[in-house]
Design an enzyme around this catalytic site. Sequence first.
Site, PDB file in Angstrom:
ATOM      1  N   ASP A   1      -2.081   3.057   5.680  1.00  0.00           N
ATOM      2  CA  ASP A   1      -2.983   4.033   6.293  1.00  0.00           C
ATOM      3  C   ASP A   1      -4.179   4.372   5.414  1.00  0.00           C
ATOM      4  O   ASP A   1      -4.726   5.466   5.506  1.00  0.00           O
ATOM      5  CB  ASP A   1      -2.228   5.339   6.647  1.00  0.00           C
TER       6      ASP A   1
ATOM      7  N   LYS B   1      -7.849   0.358   6.177  1.00  0.00           N
ATOM      8  CA  LYS B   1      -8.200  -1.068   6.099  1.00  0.00           C
ATOM      9  C   LYS B   1      -8.985  -1.517   7.325  1.00  0.00           C
ATOM     10  O   LYS B   1      -9.943  -2.283   7.223  1.00  0.00           O
ATOM     11  CB  LYS B   1      -6.922  -1.921   5.967  1.00  0.00           C
TER      12      LYS B   1
ATOM     13  N   GLY C   1      -1.251   0.183  12.382  1.00  0.00           N
ATOM     14  CA  GLY C   1      -2.206   0.757  13.333  1.00  0.00           C
ATOM     15  C   GLY C   1      -3.546   0.789  12.630  1.00  0.00           C
ATOM     16  O   GLY C   1      -3.768   1.613  11.753  1.00  0.00           O
ATOM     17  N   HIS C   2      -4.414  -0.144  12.947  1.00  0.00           N
ATOM     18  CA  HIS C   2      -5.711  -0.210  12.281  1.00  0.00           C
ATOM     19  C   HIS C   2      -6.770   0.445  13.164  1.00  0.00           C
ATOM     20  O   HIS C   2      -7.036  -0.012  14.267  1.00  0.00           O
ATOM     21  CB  HIS C   2      -6.063  -1.665  11.950  1.00  0.00           C
TER      22      HIS C   2
ATOM     23  N   GLN D   1      -0.171  -2.433   6.187  1.00  0.00           N
ATOM     24  CA  GLN D   1       0.620  -1.522   5.344  1.00  0.00           C
ATOM     25  C   GLN D   1      -0.009  -1.428   3.942  1.00  0.00           C
ATOM     26  O   GLN D   1      -1.198  -1.631   3.829  1.00  0.00           O
ATOM     27  CB  GLN D   1       2.097  -1.963   5.267  1.00  0.00           C
TER      28      GLN D   1
HETATM   29  P1  IMP Z   1       8.841  -0.674   9.448  1.00  0.00           P
HETATM   30  O1  IMP Z   1       7.965  -1.655   8.788  1.00  0.00           O
HETATM   31  O2  IMP Z   1       8.376  -0.254  10.801  1.00  0.00           O
HETATM   32  O3  IMP Z   1      10.287  -1.062   9.453  1.00  0.00           O
HETATM   33  O4  IMP Z   1       8.800   0.675   8.580  1.00  0.00           O
HETATM   34  C1  IMP Z   1       9.241   0.708   7.223  1.00  0.00           C
HETATM   35  C2  IMP Z   1       8.498   1.791   6.450  1.00  0.00           C
HETATM   36  O5  IMP Z   1       7.138   1.417   6.340  1.00  0.00           O
HETATM   37  C3  IMP Z   1       8.502   3.165   7.109  1.00  0.00           C
HETATM   38  O6  IMP Z   1       8.499   4.152   6.103  1.00  0.00           O
HETATM   39  C4  IMP Z   1       7.205   3.192   7.874  1.00  0.00           C
HETATM   40  O7  IMP Z   1       6.728   4.493   8.086  1.00  0.00           O
HETATM   41  C5  IMP Z   1       6.313   2.427   6.920  1.00  0.00           C
HETATM   42  N1  IMP Z   1       5.222   1.734   7.614  1.00  0.00           N
HETATM   43  C6  IMP Z   1       5.302   0.609   8.340  1.00  0.00           C
HETATM   44  N2  IMP Z   1       4.089   0.247   8.789  1.00  0.00           N
HETATM   45  C7  IMP Z   1       3.234   1.166   8.328  1.00  0.00           C
HETATM   46  C8  IMP Z   1       1.819   1.329   8.415  1.00  0.00           C
HETATM   47  O8  IMP Z   1       1.090   0.514   9.018  1.00  0.00           O
HETATM   48  N3  IMP Z   1       1.298   2.411   7.795  1.00  0.00           N
HETATM   49  C9  IMP Z   1       2.063   3.280   7.084  1.00  0.00           C
HETATM   50  N4  IMP Z   1       3.366   3.167   6.955  1.00  0.00           N
HETATM   51  C10 IMP Z   1       3.954   2.117   7.567  1.00  0.00           C
END
Ligand code: IMP
Length: 423
Positions: free
Chosen positions: A13, A16, A40-41, A224
């Site tokens: 977040d 990017k 979520g970009h 991420q």
């Molecule tokens: P997952 O990748 O959806 O399994 O989530 C694993 C961890 O990564 C969790 O703490 C999510 O909140 C975090 N996470 C996954 N994708 C994002 C992102 O795009 N932005 C921020 N946190 C993320």
Amino acid sequence: MAVDLLLGLQWGDEGKGKIVDVLTKNYNIIARFQGGPNAGHTLEFDGIKHVLHTIPSGIFHPDAINLVGNGVVIDPVIFKKELDNLQPFNIDIKKKLLISRKAHLILPTHRLLDAASEASKGKAKIGSTLKGIGPTYMDKTGRNGIRVGDIEMDGWRDKYRSLANKHEAMIDFYNVDIQYDLAELEAQFFDAIETLQELTFIDSEEYLYQAQRDGKTILAEGAQGSLLDIDFGTYPFVTSSNTTAAGACTGLGVAPGKIQEVFGIFKAYTTRVGSGPFPTELFDEYGATMGKVGNEFGATTGRPRRCGWLDLVALKYAVRVNGVTQLMMMKGDVLSGFDKLKVCTAYNYKGEKIKHLPYNIEAENVTPVYTEMPGWKEDLTKMTSVDQFPKELNDYIAFLEKELETPIKIVSVGPDRTQTIHR
Ligand code: IMP
């Protein structure tokens, strides 16, 4: 021709999407290399806000080719929705959006498995976005996954069926209360697969190799952040892919020696969504203000993000693991009006002051050591050049550059494309 790389250095977040959108004019190809619709970009221009999940952030530029690389996991249902949202913009999707045959597919049962796994963990849950990311990467590394290239061939539905059956048995094993109608989910899935089948699938590593030979410029887009990396993040509270620089090589088939600039993006403070350690997290008015002014809610899940001071110990770690060559500081505007700013420059760890990220960073193991600096009052959002920056902001930037031993080349002062100041 070299490949440049853009990554988030914190827990995701960082912004990017906005920076890829700003930089796209300098590149022929924008290539996403890992993650999936957990991302979520957010992009803002001409008064409209767009949120992309799987499609690279260069899609709105008229000339850029956008590639979804082999390291990405694709949920056809979410992908179809993203395509639907793009319809009003008359983008030639077949030409401008290319998909690697080696990218893996997220099945409906992957999403259900994610939910079952999280529910079974109770308080120890990861805080996953529940998009099926972990189970899909598990099937990838377990050599059971279904790839985009499979859906070009006959017989893939048999493979699908046996994998989905196995997943159902695994869901039962978790013994948690998950209600679902698989027939309904599968109807959506196969409908979306038909949409996907109309798109352009390629052998993307070959495409990128030829593009480099032809002198094309390529920007690899990460999702991420480094502290969510499966190897270098705050395991197990991480995502299931390599979000760091090396992930671009495996996620696109680009050789390490071809990577040139590594753009590292960070917020002027820190946020985290989901569970896991966060040494500089704030539970006071300062944290609440960052959340409110910074509109810190997840672009994918809408969950409020946890907020805290900038953590230079963690940021330095990310700069080093990625070999960052240029930094970009986001959301400087959010800190306007703070009477003081704190920056974490070390941790107290087991009675010792340390400056590197140790194995355990839970609150019981580390306490941040802060350097305090004066804040600035001026609203930055209308500023257009560094000459207008208040002294305190310049001091803040200079302090970070010195600590991180890396130049800060862009300061973002708002979500719009135009609110981007080059230094
Ligand atoms: P997952 O990748 O959806 O399994 O989530 C694993 C961890 O990564 C969790 O703490 C999510 O909140 C975090 N996470 C996954 N994708 C994002 C992102 O795009 N932005 C921020 N946190 C993320």
